[in-house]
Design an enzyme around this catalytic site. Structure first.
Site, PDB file in Angstrom:
ATOM      1  N   PRO A   1      35.175  20.317  11.165  1.00  0.00           N
ATOM      2  CA  PRO A   1      34.791  20.057   9.759  1.00  0.00           C
ATOM      3  C   PRO A   1      34.806  21.340   8.936  1.00  0.00           C
ATOM      4  O   PRO A   1      34.828  22.444   9.488  1.00  0.00           O
ATOM      5  CB  PRO A   1      33.380  19.488   9.881  1.00  0.00           C
TER       6      PRO A   1
ATOM      7  N   SER B   1      33.837   2.177  16.948  1.00  0.00           N
ATOM      8  CA  SER B   1      32.626   2.649  17.619  1.00  0.00           C
ATOM      9  C   SER B   1      31.343   2.033  17.081  1.00  0.00           C
ATOM     10  O   SER B   1      30.276   2.255  17.648  1.00  0.00           O
ATOM     11  CB  SER B   1      32.548   4.179  17.530  1.00  0.00           C
TER      12      SER B   1
ATOM     13  N   LYS C   1      28.404  13.218  16.738  1.00  0.00           N
ATOM     14  CA  LYS C   1      27.497  12.082  16.503  1.00  0.00           C
ATOM     15  C   LYS C   1      26.092  12.387  17.004  1.00  0.00           C
ATOM     16  O   LYS C   1      25.094  12.056  16.338  1.00  0.00           O
ATOM     17  CB  LYS C   1      28.055  10.840  17.208  1.00  0.00           C
TER      18      LYS C   1
END
Length: 790
Positions: free
Chosen positions: A350, A672, A715
């Protein structure tokens, strides 16, 4: 140590150590010896013949002392070989070995006897000054030899260089060659140089007398004619001639490969024959300047000290262990193996996690130059490969331009934002990158403008990307991908304290004595004013605080200004982000899922509402096709197990199910969220709330199996940042926790499941009252499923 080398007799000349010479060979044995040596170690021994008239000398016709030399290059012509050789060391021939084609001898090196005394230094200065005097008197010598003699060379090298250009008989040269004592050799050289100077002075005197005999009128006429010729040449070709000479000198210094040098010579010759006002002359001049200015043979010396490299990397960046480990591995291999091809790395992650900045640190740790080229938005293939010279204003591509700017052929070359390269009617730049980023091909990278290959194998290429999906598979296959995950709050705190604090102090003109930023204040800013994977926004918020402090000090405020978690809002305003993003209470029909985005991990809420209707499934929240199919699969699974969940069949016929994922302006996709969607629907239908501190991720099948997903590290970090306490994920993802920071794992409870039945007892606040009937029991056959990474 004795060496066995080919021996080549020389009729008249002597090759002295430390000197370069070009020789022509035609005798069969000499040709055979050259060919054999050039194919192996390129080392031969040149020995002077006692009698130059002997065509096929035997071993007895040769002197015992010769010169061990290296063959630098050879050019073969009809029946002859022209060779450039460099003298290395005086040697003594111990014995000759039998060989059919040429002479082969065992030789032993003769070391120089050097006396480092003031007398020796004075003798060297005297010889150098006398040689300069000889040059002024008209002595002819190669300019490079003259420069070497004038520069500070060793006494032995000075003696050999001067001896090589003096007008001496072969026997005198042999006598100097056999002198092992450097001082005696210098004495002999000084004596011979003085003799030659006397001859030169006599020649100058004779020439002067002859010149004076010319009549004044005749001499003036000749000089006038010469002056007219010179003026004419200066007016027409002077500028071009000097320019051509300058380009040729640059070409020689550039260290080009032979084929490139031939190309450059041809273009310079063409330029020299053109009129300066010819438009094409400008194009050729630019092309030649590009060729001679490129660093064909200039490299930065690598720093191979692993400890110092690690220290530099740790000074500049916190964390990023995989990237640092890969660089130290490269240094270790470089140290052990010597020359190796540069790695081609891809830092994927990111924004704001340090992908670009660590490239500069890598260059600093290696002791190399750093070049950065941004590829974002590039759509023209010529930006990478260059334009062909037929176009007006043509230039090389960005890679060759970057190499020229670096000034070395082994910089750290960063191709930033490689995932944002586009393609249109002008070509596909990513296809042009295939050759540059392929270690098997980039030793001969072809730029359309240069038209000659350039070696990129020494360049360390580093590419950066936010997502890998947009990189073509062929290009991605050439990259060694190192994933950069988002930072944890603890990592952000250390980065702010160790790196950003010093940087902001300097950029805002503050000193430690003027401001104190407490640890609690930094943590408060991280948790209440930023929500990101990187630290860019954190740096902006801290910079705002520092600017406001700088303003107070500039207005005359005295003493140290302390920033604590109590007064941060005074500088940054009200809180922008809640410290925890989880719901305030357990809700029915709402579950918490985990998502991966370009900015790192994030949590998302799945909301389910039941309404009277005709059994329709309504999906909102700008969901992608894969996510819609995941919701449909969840409904189908729940309907097939309705009895075991205590749900009447008529509910599905008379009730519309609306599934919504908030933040509707943000597109969402991927499988997911399957576990989270199924849990939310079961919660809504059974009226049992879902634990607000439980988050889940995983793909669900029609048989209720939980399949592996991707982006686990991001996550889990997002769940930790949001205040989640329990994370449910497929069993196959247990291995991915190795990459998750230990401080995050320590604060979370992980539940690994293979079936949805294992999820519901963890996620729901109370067990489901199941109705066990024969029709409700489902038998699952063993299945082999592929891994689905979203």
């Amino acid at each position: 140590m004795d060496k066995l080398v080919p021996v080549i007799p020389i009729r008249d000349g002597i090759i002295f150590p430390h000197t370069d010479s070009v020789l022509t060979f035609g005798r069969p044995k000499s040709l055979a010896a050259l060919e054999s040596s050039f194919q192996h170690e390129r080392v031969v021994c040149f020995v002077l013949q006692r009698n130059s008239r002997v065509t096929d000398p035997a071993t007895g016709d040769l002197y015992e002392i010769g010169t061990l030399s290296r063959i630098e290059r050879m050019i073969r012509t009809d029946g002859e070989i022209n060779a450039q050789v460099r003298g290395l060391q005086r040697v003594k021939i111990i014995s000759y070995e039998e060989h059919d084609s040429y002479l082969l001898a065992k030789v032993s090196e003769i070391p120089d006897i050097v006396e480092d005394t003031p007398e020796t230094k004075a003798l060297c200065n005297h010889i150098a000054n006398e040689f300069r005097r000889a040059m002024n008197l008209g002595k002819s010598a190669d300019f490079l030899v003259f420069m070497n003699i004038m520069s500070e060379t060793s006494p032995a090298e000075l003696a050999d260089l001067v001896a090589s250009v003096l007008d001496l008989k072969p026997q005198e040269r042999q006598q100097i060659l056999e002198m092992t004592n450097v001082k005696e050799r210098l004495d002999k050289i000084a004596e011979l140089l003085a003799r030659e100077i006397k001859i030169l002075e006599l020649e100058r005197r004779i020439a002067n007398k002859t010149q004076e005999r010319f009549e004044k009128g005749a001499r003036e006429a000749i000089l006038r004619e010469r002056l007219k010729t010179i003026e004419k040449e200066l007016a027409e070709d002077g500028e071009e001639a000097s320019e051509t000479k300058e380009l040729l000198e640059k070409m020689k210094k550039a260290g080009m490969p032979e084929d490139v040098e031939e190309k450059a010579k041809k273009e310079i010759k063409k330029l020299g024959q053109m009129n300066q006002f010819n438009p094409e002359a400008g194009y050729i001049r630019n092309y030649v300047e590009w060729l001679v200015d490129l660093p064909w043979s200039k490299s930065s010396a690598d720093t191979v000290e692993i400890k110092s490299a690690e220290k530099i990397l740790n000074e500049d960046h916190f964390g990023l262990e995989k990237a640092k480990e890969r660089i130290t591995e490269y240094l270790a291999v470089r140290k052990l193996a010597g020359k190796m091809r540069g790695p081609i790395l891809c830092f994927a992650g990111p924004p704001g996690v340090g992908k670009t900045s660590i490239g500069k640190s890598i260059a600093r740790s290696l002791g190399r130059k750093f070049v950065k080229v941004s590829l974002g938005g590039i759509r023209d293939e010529a930006e990478i490969r260059g334009h062909r010279r037929t176009y007006v204003g043509a230039l090389p591509g960005r890679i060759i331009q970057g190499i020229k700017d670096a000034g070395t052929n082994n910089p750290v070359f960063m191709l930033d934002e490689i995932d944002k390269v586009g393609a249109d009617f002008r070509g596909d730049p990513s296809s042009a990158l295939l050759e540059a980023l392929d270690p098997e091909q980039n030793h001969a990278f072809s730029d359309h403008y240069l038209e000659v290959p350039f070696d990129l194998s020494n360049v360390m290429f580093i590419t950066t990307a936010n997502v890998l999906d947009t990189i073509p598979p062929a290009l991605r296959d050439r990259l060694e991908i190192i994933n950069f995950a988002g930072y944890t709050q603890d990592e952000k705190f250390h980065i702010a304290k160790k790196f950003l604090y010093k940087k902001l102090l300097e950029s805002n003109g503050l000193k430690n004595a003027q401001i104190e930023l407490t640890d609690e204040a930094i943590k408060y800013v991280i948790s209440h004013y930023t929500r990101e994977a990187g630290v860019r926004n954190l740096e902006r918020k801290l910079s705002t605080i520092f600017r406001k402090v700088a303003k107070q000090i500039a207005e005359g405020k005295k003493g140290k200004i302390q920033i604590t978690n109590k007064n941060v809002t005074k500088y940054l305003g009200p809180e922008r982000v809640n410290a925890t993003l989880i719901e305030k209470k357990d809700e029915t029909g709402m579950s918490t899922g985990l998502a991966w985005t370009e900015a790192g991990g994030d949590i998302l809420f799945i909301e389910v509402a039941l309404m009277p209707g005709k059994g329709q499934l309504i999906l909102t929240g700008q969901l992608g096709d894969v996510m819609k199919e995941s919701a449909q699969a969840a409904i189908s699974y729940i309907r097939s197990r309705a009895d075991s969940f205590g749900i009447p069949d008529k509910v599905f016929q008379k009730t519309d199910i609306h599934i919504h994922v908030p933040e509707g302006a943000v597109p969402k996709d991927g499988p997911s969220a399957g576990l989270a969607i199924t849990t939310a629907v079961v919660s809504a239908l059974t009226k049992i709330p879902v634990h607000r501190t439980v988050a889940m991720t995983g793909e669900v099948t029609l048989r209720g199996r939980a399949l592996e997903i991707g982006g686990v590290k991001e996550k889990v970090i997002a769940a930790h940042r949001a205040g989640i306490k329990t994370v449910v994920m497929p069993k196959e993802n247990k291995k991915d926790l190795e990459d998750v920071p230990k401080e995050v794992i320590k604060d979370l409870k992980f539940v690994f499941v293979s079936q949805l039945d294992e999820v519901l007892p963890v996620a729901l606040v109370r067990p489901i009252e199941r109705k066990s009937t024969p029709q409700a029991r489902m038998v699952e056959r063993p299945q082999i499923h592929a891994q689905h990474i979203d």
